[in-house]
Design an enzyme around this catalytic site. Structure first.
Site, PDB file in Angstrom:
ATOM      1  N   LYS A  23       0.856  -1.209   0.000  1.00 15.87           N
ATOM      2  CA  LYS A  23       0.000   0.000   0.000  1.00 15.87           C
ATOM      3  C   LYS A  23       0.882   1.246   0.000  1.00 15.87           C
ATOM      4  O   LYS A  23       0.636   2.190  -0.756  1.00 15.87           O
ATOM      5  CB  LYS A  23      -0.876  -0.025   1.241  1.00 15.87           C
ATOM      6  CG  LYS A  23      -1.332   1.333   1.736  1.00 15.87           C
ATOM      7  CD  LYS A  23      -2.161   1.245   2.977  1.00 15.87           C
ATOM      8  CE  LYS A  23      -1.402   1.471   4.252  1.00 15.87           C
ATOM      9  NZ  LYS A  23      -1.208   2.849   4.669  1.00 15.87           N
ATOM     10  N   ASN A  24       1.951   1.249   0.799  1.00 15.51           N
ATOM     11  CA  ASN A  24       2.751   2.465   0.972  1.00 15.51           C
ATOM     12  C   ASN A  24       3.725   2.715  -0.169  1.00 15.51           C
ATOM     13  O   ASN A  24       4.417   3.725  -0.192  1.00 15.51           O
ATOM     14  CB  ASN A  24       3.493   2.447   2.319  1.00 15.51           C
ATOM     15  CG  ASN A  24       2.525   2.655   3.466  1.00 15.51           C
ATOM     16  OD1 ASN A  24       1.356   2.965   3.239  1.00 15.51           O
ATOM     17  ND2 ASN A  24       3.002   2.451   4.678  1.00 15.51           N
ATOM     18  N   CYS A 119      -3.273  12.182  13.907  1.00 14.44           N
ATOM     19  CA  CYS A 119      -4.033  10.924  13.840  1.00 14.44           C
ATOM     20  C   CYS A 119      -3.721  10.166  15.124  1.00 14.44           C
ATOM     21  O   CYS A 119      -2.994  10.630  15.988  1.00 14.44           O
ATOM     22  CB  CYS A 119      -3.668  10.134  12.582  1.00 14.44           C
ATOM     23  SG  CYS A 119      -2.162   9.219  12.748  1.00 14.44           S
ATOM     24  N   ARG A 124       1.930  14.224  13.613  1.00 14.19           N
ATOM     25  CA  ARG A 124       2.298  14.009  12.196  1.00 14.19           C
ATOM     26  C   ARG A 124       2.206  15.301  11.370  1.00 14.19           C
ATOM     27  O   ARG A 124       1.469  15.397  10.404  1.00 14.19           O
ATOM     28  CB  ARG A 124       1.450  12.901  11.597  1.00 14.19           C
ATOM     29  CG  ARG A 124       1.654  11.606  12.351  1.00 14.19           C
ATOM     30  CD  ARG A 124       0.903  10.467  11.775  1.00 14.19           C
ATOM     31  NE  ARG A 124       1.517  10.001  10.522  1.00 14.19           N
ATOM     32  CZ  ARG A 124       1.012   9.003   9.809  1.00 14.19           C
ATOM     33  NH1 ARG A 124      -0.098   8.419  10.208  1.00 14.19           N
ATOM     34  NH2 ARG A 124       1.600   8.605   8.695  1.00 14.19           N
ATOM     35  N   ASP A 307       6.201   0.237  11.759  1.00  8.56           N
ATOM     36  CA  ASP A 307       4.936  -0.398  11.376  1.00  8.56           C
ATOM     37  C   ASP A 307       4.861  -1.856  11.790  1.00  8.56           C
ATOM     38  O   ASP A 307       3.820  -2.486  11.628  1.00  8.56           O
ATOM     39  CB  ASP A 307       4.731  -0.303   9.856  1.00  8.56           C
ATOM     40  CG  ASP A 307       4.452   1.125   9.437  1.00  8.56           C
ATOM     41  OD1 ASP A 307       4.406   1.383   8.223  1.00  8.56           O
ATOM     42  OD2 ASP A 307       4.314   1.979  10.323  1.00  8.56           O
ATOM     43  N   ARG A 399      -7.965  -0.645   6.008  1.00  8.30           N
ATOM     44  CA  ARG A 399      -7.237   0.403   5.275  1.00  8.30           C
ATOM     45  C   ARG A 399      -5.993  -0.160   4.609  1.00  8.30           C
ATOM     46  O   ARG A 399      -5.556   0.333   3.574  1.00  8.30           O
ATOM     47  CB  ARG A 399      -6.826   1.524   6.238  1.00  8.30           C
ATOM     48  CG  ARG A 399      -7.974   2.324   6.775  1.00  8.30           C
ATOM     49  CD  ARG A 399      -7.477   3.524   7.528  1.00  8.30           C
ATOM     50  NE  ARG A 399      -6.424   4.188   6.760  1.00  8.30           N
ATOM     51  CZ  ARG A 399      -5.655   5.144   7.244  1.00  8.30           C
ATOM     52  NH1 ARG A 399      -5.813   5.545   8.482  1.00  8.30           N
ATOM     53  NH2 ARG A 399      -4.729   5.704   6.510  1.00  8.30           N
TER      54      ARG A 399
END
Ligand code: EPZ
Length: 420
Positions: A23-24, A119, A124, A307, A399
């Site tokens: 995804k990233n 968030c 951030r 992560d 997500r």
């Protein structure tokens, strides 16, 4: 509507799981399609909520995207792209929409992107992104909540980041590929996802040197060609399944993974007693009942990935003894701790250090997902906690993980998605 996972702990995992695209990596690659009117064809794009949000943002900007979910390809026609506003509703769902700033500024000399808020894992800010755009010649202001960037054709310059920023590096690379002259980025992030973006831009005709190092040199060009590019596999999903296999597996084959992207994480897993075997792009993991406590601290690539911090903490809950987990990247990335304690985990927090006393039995309970990676760690804990665990608000998980419960069920886990 809100959904939850019901997990029955104790099943042993066996079999094969195929890793989805990262995804990233896909997010900046999709944003880069704005850079030229020639578009882009991407393969191995994961079908997850963040990707769908980015596609929606691109459509709002006049870019036509054809997402073939069966084949995981996205064909992008960016002829009709316009520097329209990227609204609050998009940014609210996904702060990575800030990745549209660089390409919009590069192609249209202006960008209107709603200012992202904080968030769950931290404030951030995007100060390093904005400072870089200003150094490249853009004027910055805030209007009705929008971050407004305007300028003539950007001029290459030296950008020296105070600290490593993944999307900051990606935004500056995308802003610089069409700028006038050379841009040098020092203290650039070197994550595989940053490298994937640079490799694709190079294939499109951009002039980029130093890919994968912390000094990236970009010489601006005038046009970029349409190319086909395949997104790298998701190293964070890979690491998540490595932990799933270790805490509740017999023998699990994780296919389509690039183990080099996880060297440091895998070395820590081996230090904890995990049995890992790498065969080309398959990682074979043997479940392990005797795990050892190991200390980690998160760092920019190639250090221990933030992560995977929550997932590694669950691994340490199975290890007999005390381990120390230090979170250096985000100021509030221990939200999973109070949820894990509901399952009986013995974890103490001291500032950005979590002290984990592993080895005792966990028992199932109702827990709440708070952010993407924390929610994955709650599922992992549910795999070996005694009895039933319900993980609520799993939209966080949707997500960034494609068909997560299906992949776990195919390995033998008892996990079902329920409506709240
Ligand atoms: C990227 O976020 C990832 N997201 C994150 O993954 C990942 O956790 C993070 O990099 C670190 O690896 C995407 O790639 C879409 P940073 P990013 O800029 O770029 C501070 C997930 O789970 N900072 O490298 O936003 C920042 O607050 C997500 O998929 C500033 O202070 O992270 C953080 O403390 C979660 N000013 C640190 O730097 C800035 O201008 C690193 O952030 C930018 C960042």
């Amino acid at each position: 509507m809100l959904e939850r996972f019901l997990i029955q702990g104790g099943n042993r995992l066996n079999g094969r799981v195929k890793i989805s695209g990262a995804k990233n990596a896909a997010l900046p690659l999709l944003a880069s399609s704005i850079l030229s009117e020639n578009g882009l064809f991407l393969r191995n794009v994961p079908d997850v909520a963040d990707i769908r949000t980015m596609l929606k943002a691109l459509e709002l900007l006049g870019v036509r995207c054809f997402f073939d979910k069966e084949n995981h390809t996205v064909d992008i026609d960016s002829t009709g792209a316009k520097p329209r506003k990227v609204p609050y509703d998009i940014i609210r769902k996904m702060r990575a929409s800030v990745l549209l700033m660089g390409p919009l500024l590069a192609r249209f000399n202006r960008a209107y992107v709603y200012t992202p808020g904080g968030c769950a894992i931290g404030a951030r800010p995007i100060d390093m992104h904005i400072d870089s755009f200003k150094k490249l010649g853009a004027r910055y202001s805030v209007k009705e909540g929008y971050s407004v960037l305007k300028g003539q054709r950007l001029k290459g310059t030296l950008i020296h980041f105070d600290r490593k920023t993944v999307t900051g590096t990606e935004n500056v690379v995308m802003a610089s590929v069409l700028a006038d002259g050379e841009t040098v980025i020092k203290n650039a992030a070197t994550e595989p996802e940053v490298q994937d973006l640079c490799n694709c831009l190079k294939k499109m005709g951009a002039e980029i040197e130093g890919i994968g190092t912390d000094t990236i040199r970009i010489r601006g060009v005038t046009t970029l060609e349409k190319v086909e590019y395949s997104v790298i596999p998701d190293r964070i999903e890979t690491g998540t399944f490595v932990v799933a296999a270790l805490v509740s597996g017999e023998k699990v084959l994780i296919e389509g993974a690039i183990s080099e992207h996880l060297d440091f994480f895998l070395s820590k897993v081996v230090e904890a007693g995990g049995k890992i075997e790498v065969k080309r792009n398959t990682i074979v993991v043997q479940g392990q009942d005797k795990l050892l406590p190991v200390n980690i601290e998160t760092a920019p690539y190639p250090g221990f990935p933030t992560d995977l911090q929550a997932q590694f903490m669950v691994l340490m809950l199975k290890a007999k003894g005390t381990s120390y987990i230090k979170e250096n990247i985000f100021e509030n990335r221990f939200q999973h701790v109070q949820e894990l304690k509901r399952l009986g985990a013995d974890i103490k927090l001291e500032g950005n250090m979590a002290i984990v006393n592993g080895g005792n039995m966990l028992s199932g309970a109702d827990v709440m997902a708070t952010d993407l990676r924390a929610s994955a760690s709650l599922v992992l804990a549910g795999l070996f906690a005694k009895g039933e665990t319900r993980v609520h608000r799993i939209y966080h998980l949707d997500r960034g993980y494609e068909r997560f419960e299906e992949k776990l069920r195919n390995l033998g886990a008892f996990i079902v998605r329920e409506k709240e």
